[in-house]
Write a protein that holds these residues in place. Structure first.
Motif, mmCIF file in Angstrom:
data_model
loop_
_atom_site.group_PDB
_atom_site.id
_atom_site.type_symbol
_atom_site.label_atom_id
_atom_site.label_comp_id
_atom_site.label_asym_id
_atom_site.label_seq_id
_atom_site.Cartn_x
_atom_site.Cartn_y
_atom_site.Cartn_z
ATOM 1 N N ASP A 111 -8.819 1.985 45.994
ATOM 2 C CA ASP A 111 -8.875 3.283 45.333
ATOM 3 C C ASP A 111 -10.235 3.906 45.615
ATOM 4 O O ASP A 111 -11.240 3.203 45.726
ATOM 5 C CB ASP A 111 -8.709 3.131 43.817
ATOM 6 N N LEU A 112 -10.261 5.213 45.720
ATOM 7 C CA LEU A 112 -11.498 5.948 45.916
ATOM 8 C C LEU A 112 -11.952 6.533 44.579
ATOM 9 O O LEU A 112 -11.122 6.936 43.769
ATOM 10 C CB LEU A 112 -11.294 7.087 46.910
ATOM 11 N N HIS A 113 -13.246 6.556 44.364
ATOM 12 C CA HIS A 113 -13.813 7.133 43.149
ATOM 13 C C HIS A 113 -14.921 8.108 43.515
ATOM 14 O O HIS A 113 -15.649 7.886 44.475
ATOM 15 C CB HIS A 113 -14.409 6.040 42.256
ATOM 16 N N LEU A 114 -15.034 9.137 42.720
ATOM 17 C CA LEU A 114 -16.199 10.001 42.817
ATOM 18 C C LEU A 114 -17.375 9.264 42.202
ATOM 19 O O LEU A 114 -17.191 8.362 41.387
ATOM 20 C CB LEU A 114 -15.952 11.307 42.048
ATOM 21 N N GLU A 115 -18.566 9.657 42.588
ATOM 22 C CA GLU A 115 -19.780 9.121 41.984
ATOM 23 C C GLU A 115 -20.542 10.290 41.390
ATOM 24 O O GLU A 115 -20.399 11.426 41.846
ATOM 25 C CB GLU A 115 -20.635 8.416 43.041
ATOM 26 N N GLY A 116 -21.340 10.016 40.383
ATOM 27 C CA GLY A 116 -22.053 11.100 39.726
ATOM 28 C C GLY A 116 -23.470 10.740 39.355
ATOM 29 O O GLY A 116 -23.814 9.567 39.179
ATOM 30 N N LEU A 117 -24.278 11.766 39.223
ATOM 31 C CA LEU A 117 -25.643 11.655 38.737
ATOM 32 C C LEU A 117 -25.748 12.558 37.513
ATOM 33 O O LEU A 117 -25.405 13.736 37.585
ATOM 34 C CB LEU A 117 -26.649 12.098 39.798
ATOM 35 N N SER A 118 -26.178 11.991 36.405
ATOM 36 C CA SER A 118 -26.308 12.768 35.168
ATOM 37 C C SER A 118 -27.766 13.061 34.878
ATOM 38 O O SER A 118 -28.664 12.343 35.322
ATOM 39 C CB SER A 118 -25.703 11.999 33.989
ATOM 40 N N TYR A 119 -27.954 14.127 34.120
ATOM 41 C CA TYR A 119 -29.280 14.472 33.615
ATOM 42 C C TYR A 119 -29.116 14.817 32.150
ATOM 43 O O TYR A 119 -28.329 15.704 31.799
ATOM 44 C CB TYR A 119 -29.873 15.654 34.384
ATOM 45 N N ARG A 120 -29.802 14.068 31.297
ATOM 46 C CA ARG A 120 -29.717 14.261 29.846
ATOM 47 C C ARG A 120 -28.276 14.302 29.349
ATOM 48 O O ARG A 120 -27.879 15.145 28.553
ATOM 49 C CB ARG A 120 -30.468 15.511 29.420
ATOM 50 N N GLY A 121 -27.488 13.383 29.870
ATOM 51 C CA GLY A 121 -26.112 13.239 29.415
ATOM 52 C C GLY A 121 -25.103 14.166 30.061
ATOM 53 O O GLY A 121 -23.916 14.052 29.790
#
Length: 167
Positions: A111-121
């Motif tokens: 399965d493929l997943h997106l990845e993310g970077l958060s800033y202050r939630g």
């Protein structure tokens, strides 16, 4: 977005991370094939942009691993206490327009997943390493048999855009 929905968006413009026009758009898209390094001025401008509500969508082209690897490294430098992490399928980005419960790789048994970077939630950047831009913009002609299907690519791209513009 305009082709797949009734949403009207501005015409695409190219901006450099150091251009003042960077701060006039709520949504950036970046793609590529190769390793890259952001200059200190580019990192600072992008950090300011994302910290003030901007959103960045990043896609590696043609399932080349060099660009996503560089993206994780470079964007990981933006906020000292944040890292680029996989987004589980229960994340709201997978249901912001279409309900996406699973995305299969066309060339690997996974399965493929997106990845993310958060800033202050808040999610500030989304990365898809598996040729998402190839699937939605080129109907996988440059990435035949690899990455994300054109159907899944269109759904994910629209979900990312709607999420970015509504959160």
């Amino acid at each position: 977005v305009s082709r797949a929905s009734t949403l009207k968006v501005q015409q695409e413009r190219r901006v450099r991370l150091t251009d003042p026009e960077l701060f006039e758009t709520p949504f950036l898209f970046m793609n590529g094939h190769n390793d890259f390094v952001l200059a200190p001025a580019e990192l600072e401008a992008l950090r300011t942009y994302l910290a003030h509500g901007g959103f960045l969508f990043v896609s590696g082209c043609c399932t080349n691993p060099n660009f996503p690897k560089a993206a994780r490294r470079e964007f990981g430098r933006l906020f000292p206490n944040e890292t680029v992490n996989e987004l589980a399928y229960d994340h709201p980005i997978y249901r912001s327009f279409y309900l996406v419960t699973r995305v299969r790789s066309l060339h690997e048994n996974r399965d493929l997943h997106l990845e993310g970077l958060s800033y202050r939630g808040s999610l500030a950047m989304v990365l898809c390493e598996d040729g998402l831009c190839c699937s939605f913009s080129m109907a996988n002609r440059c990435n035949t048999g690899k990455g994300v299907s054109p159907e899944d690519g269109q759904k994910l791209a629209l979900n990312i855009a709607v999420y970015a513009l509504t959160h």
